[in-house]
Design a protein around this motif. Structure first.
Motif, PDB file in Angstrom:
ATOM      1  N   GLY A  79      36.154  27.607  32.515  1.00 54.46           N
ATOM      2  CA  GLY A  79      36.906  28.896  32.572  1.00 54.46           C
ATOM      3  C   GLY A  79      36.096  30.468  32.491  1.00 54.46           C
ATOM      4  N   VAL A  80      36.467  30.486  31.491  1.00 56.14           N
ATOM      5  CA  VAL A  80      36.377  32.140  30.713  1.00 56.14           C
ATOM      6  C   VAL A  80      34.518  32.223  31.168  1.00 56.14           C
ATOM      7  CG1 VAL A  80      35.964  33.451  28.982  1.00 56.14           C
ATOM      8  CG2 VAL A  80      38.656  32.380  28.999  1.00 56.14           C
ATOM      9  N   THR A  81      33.439  31.117  30.900  1.00 55.30           N
ATOM     10  CA  THR A  81      31.961  31.534  31.289  1.00 55.30           C
ATOM     11  C   THR A  81      31.803  31.585  32.770  1.00 55.30           C
ATOM     12  OG1 THR A  81      31.983  30.297  29.247  1.00 55.30           O
ATOM     13  CG2 THR A  81      30.127  30.400  30.332  1.00 55.30           C
ATOM     14  N   GLY A  82      32.525  30.030  33.552  1.00 56.63           N
ATOM     15  CA  GLY A  82      32.380  30.494  35.068  1.00 56.63           C
ATOM     16  C   GLY A  82      32.579  31.748  35.435  1.00 56.63           C
ATOM     17  N   ALA A  83      33.923  32.335  34.954  1.00 56.25           N
ATOM     18  CA  ALA A  83      34.490  33.224  35.628  1.00 56.25           C
ATOM     19  C   ALA A  83      33.857  34.700  35.261  1.00 56.25           C
ATOM     20  CB  ALA A  83      35.750  33.725  35.059  1.00 56.25           C
ATOM     21  N   GLY A  84      32.974  34.567  34.098  1.00 54.04           N
ATOM     22  CA  GLY A  84      32.138  36.228  33.437  1.00 54.04           C
ATOM     23  C   GLY A  84      31.262  36.165  34.336  1.00 54.04           C
ATOM     24  N   ILE A  85      30.159  35.333  34.253  1.00 50.39           N
ATOM     25  CA  ILE A  85      29.113  34.910  35.240  1.00 50.39           C
ATOM     26  C   ILE A  85      29.280  35.411  36.477  1.00 50.39           C
ATOM     27  CG2 ILE A  85      26.798  33.446  36.024  1.00 50.39           C
ATOM     28  CD1 ILE A  85      27.619  31.633  33.580  1.00 50.39           C
ATOM     29  N   ASN A  86      30.743  35.002  37.086  1.00 46.91           N
ATOM     30  CA  ASN A  86      30.813  35.131  38.609  1.00 46.91           C
ATOM     31  C   ASN A  86      31.424  36.713  38.581  1.00 46.91           C
ATOM     32  OD1 ASN A  86      30.769  32.539  39.831  1.00 46.91           O
ATOM     33  ND2 ASN A  86      32.487  31.878  39.709  1.00 46.91           N
ATOM     34  N   ALA A  87      32.415  37.800  37.424  1.00 44.25           N
ATOM     35  CA  ALA A  87      32.480  38.271  37.802  1.00 44.25           C
ATOM     36  C   ALA A  87      31.191  39.918  37.280  1.00 44.25           C
ATOM     37  CB  ALA A  87      33.169  38.807  36.846  1.00 44.25           C
ATOM     38  N   ALA A  88      30.392  39.215  36.251  1.00 40.67           N
ATOM     39  CA  ALA A  88      29.339  39.984  36.075  1.00 40.67           C
ATOM     40  C   ALA A  88      28.027  40.200  37.530  1.00 40.67           C
ATOM     41  CB  ALA A  88      28.494  39.102  34.912  1.00 40.67           C
ATOM     42  N   PHE A  89      28.290  39.069  38.161  1.00 38.31           N
ATOM     43  CA  PHE A  89      26.874  38.962  39.255  1.00 38.31           C
ATOM     44  C   PHE A  89      28.195  39.549  41.149  1.00 38.31           C
ATOM     45  CE2 PHE A  89      25.057  37.109  42.578  1.00 38.31           C
ATOM     46  CZ  PHE A  89      23.592  37.681  41.967  1.00 38.31           C
ATOM     47  N   GLY A  90      29.585  39.075  40.982  1.00 33.65           N
ATOM     48  CA  GLY A  90      29.826  39.742  41.946  1.00 33.65           C
ATOM     49  C   GLY A  90      29.883  40.645  41.335  1.00 33.65           C
ATOM     50  N   LEU A  91      29.983  41.777  40.843  1.00 25.87           N
ATOM     51  CA  LEU A  91      29.997  43.249  40.471  1.00 25.87           C
ATOM     52  C   LEU A  91      29.240  44.025  40.797  1.00 25.87           C
ATOM     53  CD1 LEU A  91      31.572  45.204  38.950  1.00 25.87           C
ATOM     54  CD2 LEU A  91      31.279  45.170  36.974  1.00 25.87           C
ATOM     55  N   LEU A  92      28.194  43.343  40.099  1.00 23.58           N
ATOM     56  CA  LEU A  92      26.259  44.001  40.944  1.00 23.58           C
ATOM     57  C   LEU A  92      25.960  44.293  42.227  1.00 23.58           C
ATOM     58  CD1 LEU A  92      24.050  45.188  39.539  1.00 23.58           C
ATOM     59  CD2 LEU A  92      22.994  42.756  39.318  1.00 23.58           C
ATOM     60  N   ILE A 193      39.518  45.565  40.349  1.00 23.28           N
ATOM     61  CA  ILE A 193      38.169  44.440  39.243  1.00 23.28           C
ATOM     62  C   ILE A 193      38.865  42.840  38.207  1.00 23.28           C
ATOM     63  CG2 ILE A 193      36.276  44.341  38.866  1.00 23.28           C
ATOM     64  CD1 ILE A 193      35.003  46.557  39.953  1.00 23.28           C
ATOM     65  N   LEU A 194      39.631  44.202  37.624  1.00 23.88           N
ATOM     66  CA  LEU A 194      40.220  43.263  36.547  1.00 23.88           C
ATOM     67  C   LEU A 194      41.003  42.313  36.239  1.00 23.88           C
ATOM     68  CD1 LEU A 194      40.571  43.499  32.990  1.00 23.88           C
ATOM     69  CD2 LEU A 194      42.477  44.911  32.898  1.00 23.88           C
ATOM     70  N   VAL A 195      42.039  42.969  37.340  1.00 23.84           N
ATOM     71  CA  VAL A 195      42.963  41.822  38.547  1.00 23.84           C
ATOM     72  C   VAL A 195      42.065  40.378  38.397  1.00 23.84           C
ATOM     73  CG1 VAL A 195      44.864  41.217  40.343  1.00 23.84           C
ATOM     74  CG2 VAL A 195      44.474  43.745  38.751  1.00 23.84           C
ATOM     75  N   ASN A 196      41.334  40.746  39.546  1.00 25.08           N
ATOM     76  CA  ASN A 196      40.867  39.312  40.149  1.00 25.08           C
ATOM     77  C   ASN A 196      39.767  38.761  39.384  1.00 25.08           C
ATOM     78  OD1 ASN A 196      37.584  38.451  42.030  1.00 25.08           O
ATOM     79  ND2 ASN A 196      39.687  38.214  42.825  1.00 25.08           N
ATOM     80  N   LEU A 197      39.384  39.165  37.445  1.00 29.40           N
ATOM     81  CA  LEU A 197      38.306  38.806  36.998  1.00 29.40           C
ATOM     82  C   LEU A 197      39.941  37.660  36.445  1.00 29.40           C
ATOM     83  CD1 LEU A 197      36.467  37.960  35.376  1.00 29.40           C
ATOM     84  CD2 LEU A 197      36.857  39.869  33.927  1.00 29.40           C
ATOM     85  N   THR A 198      41.150  38.057  36.510  1.00 27.40           N
ATOM     86  CA  THR A 198      42.194  37.137  35.303  1.00 27.40           C
ATOM     87  C   THR A 198      42.668  35.809  36.360  1.00 27.40           C
ATOM     88  OG1 THR A 198      43.779  38.372  36.403  1.00 27.40           O
ATOM     89  CG2 THR A 198      42.901  38.417  33.941  1.00 27.40           C
ATOM     90  N   PHE A 199      42.053  36.582  37.789  1.00 30.34           N
ATOM     91  CA  PHE A 199      42.116  35.170  38.681  1.00 30.34           C
ATOM     92  C   PHE A 199      41.314  34.105  38.918  1.00 30.34           C
ATOM     93  CE2 PHE A 199      45.415  38.173  40.869  1.00 30.34           C
ATOM     94  CZ  PHE A 199      46.537  37.367  40.509  1.00 30.34           C
ATOM     95  N   LEU A 200      39.919  34.209  38.883  1.00 27.10           N
ATOM     96  CA  LEU A 200      38.859  33.782  38.723  1.00 27.10           C
ATOM     97  C   LEU A 200      38.768  32.708  37.528  1.00 27.10           C
ATOM     98  CD1 LEU A 200      36.209  36.741  39.062  1.00 27.10           C
ATOM     99  CD2 LEU A 200      37.030  34.532  40.999  1.00 27.10           C
ATOM    100  N   VAL A 201      39.395  33.188  36.287  1.00 23.40           N
ATOM    101  CA  VAL A 201      39.600  31.597  35.388  1.00 23.40           C
ATOM    102  C   VAL A 201      40.263  30.953  35.681  1.00 23.40           C
ATOM    103  CG1 VAL A 201      40.472  32.098  32.582  1.00 23.40           C
ATOM    104  CG2 VAL A 201      39.177  33.967  33.566  1.00 23.40           C
TER     105      VAL A 201
END
Length: 274
Positions: A79-92, A193-201
């Motif tokens: 969950g954390v790894t997938g959300a982190g990668i999605n957040a980083a790429f989605g942010l960019l 962005i931070l709020v959406n990240l917590t829902f990605l996990v």
């Protein structure tokens, strides 16, 4: 004043407390328990809850309590790894699309729409066929199109923010676009962005559990909560507790993450109103 804020936003407090307890159990239980998650004992197969085995044992005599909390580590890692990668790429991706605008923005978002239109299950199946079943495969499958929602949110926030006076002033001063984007724009849209990240996990955790339950995610002997639920499916009529316990632990994690995310959403919502 501190007590008043806690009363106004109990989701953040309860979500953080539940999440910390969950993580502590996942880290400590497998290390402190006298049993291992792979330890087999044919003499104690399919036993119910007891003082020695809090969640009982499975069809191989393995302690379910230890297996559930060991599996919780893998589920949280996914969950954390997938959300982190999605957040980083989605942010960019979203920030570039929103800041550049015009035809480039249109093209980038249409590509994202095409990727999001294909069910993630198909991505996971194809990647599993190529890479084999495992943690890496499920993370790769989750990340193929999991970043699209984050990109849309970031793009919308950037478009809304880039028209403000301080951004126009920075552009008139000749500040480079990348500096404007990363130094001025993104810090001012960090809340959503931070709020959406917590829902990605929790979304990634649930996706992994669902796919593993279907048999196209993480494969035994690796253990995630989805794998444990899938393994207990054949025993559900005789020993329903073997499926019930990992399901409850999975639900607690998703609940904790949802409460925490909702609490952050309330915090940043109040800041926006002010």
């Amino acid at each position: 004043m501190g007590g008043l804020k806690k009363k106004k936003n109990p989701c953040l407090l309860y979500g953080a407390a539940l999440l910390l307890l969950w993580i502590a159990a996942a880290l400590l239980v497998p290390e402190l328990s006298p049993y291992t998650y792979t330890g087999i004992n044919a003499d104690i197969r399919n036993q119910g809850s007891s003082c020695l085995h809090l969640f009982g044992t499975d069809k191989f005599g393995r302690d379910i309590f230890v297996r559930v909390w060991y599996a919780a580590r893998i589920s949280l890692l996914v969950g954390v790894t997938g959300a982190g990668i999605n957040a980083a790429f989605g942010l960019l991706y979203g920030s570039i699309s929103g800041y550049v605008g015009g035809k480039a923005d249109f093209l980038l978002m249409r590509i994202a729409d095409i990727l999001a239109s294909i069910p993630s299950l198909l991505y996971v199946i194809l990647i599993t066929l190529v890479m084999g079943a495992g943690v890496e495969s499920i993370i790769a499958g989750i990340c193929v199109a999991g970043w699209v929602d984050m990109a849309r949110i970031v793009r919308g926030e950037i478009i809304r923010e880039k028209g403000k006076a301080y951004i126009r002033a920075a552009q008139m001063e000749g500040i480079r676009p990348l500096r404007i984007l990363f130094v001025h724009l993104l810090p001012n849209v960090a809340g959503p962005i931070l709020v959406n990240l917590t829902f990605l996990v929790p979304q990634a955790v649930f996706t992994e559990a669902f796919l593993s339950f279907l048999g196209v995610g993480i494969a035994p002997p690796s253990a995630s909560l989805g794998v444990l639920i899938q393994e207990a499916k054949s025993q559900i009529q005789l020993y329903p507790y073997q499926m019930l316990y990992p399901m409850c632990i999975l639900c607690l994690l998703i609940l904790a993450l949802r409460l925490f995310g909702r609490g952050l959403e309330n915090v940043y919502g109040e800041k926006t109103e002010r």
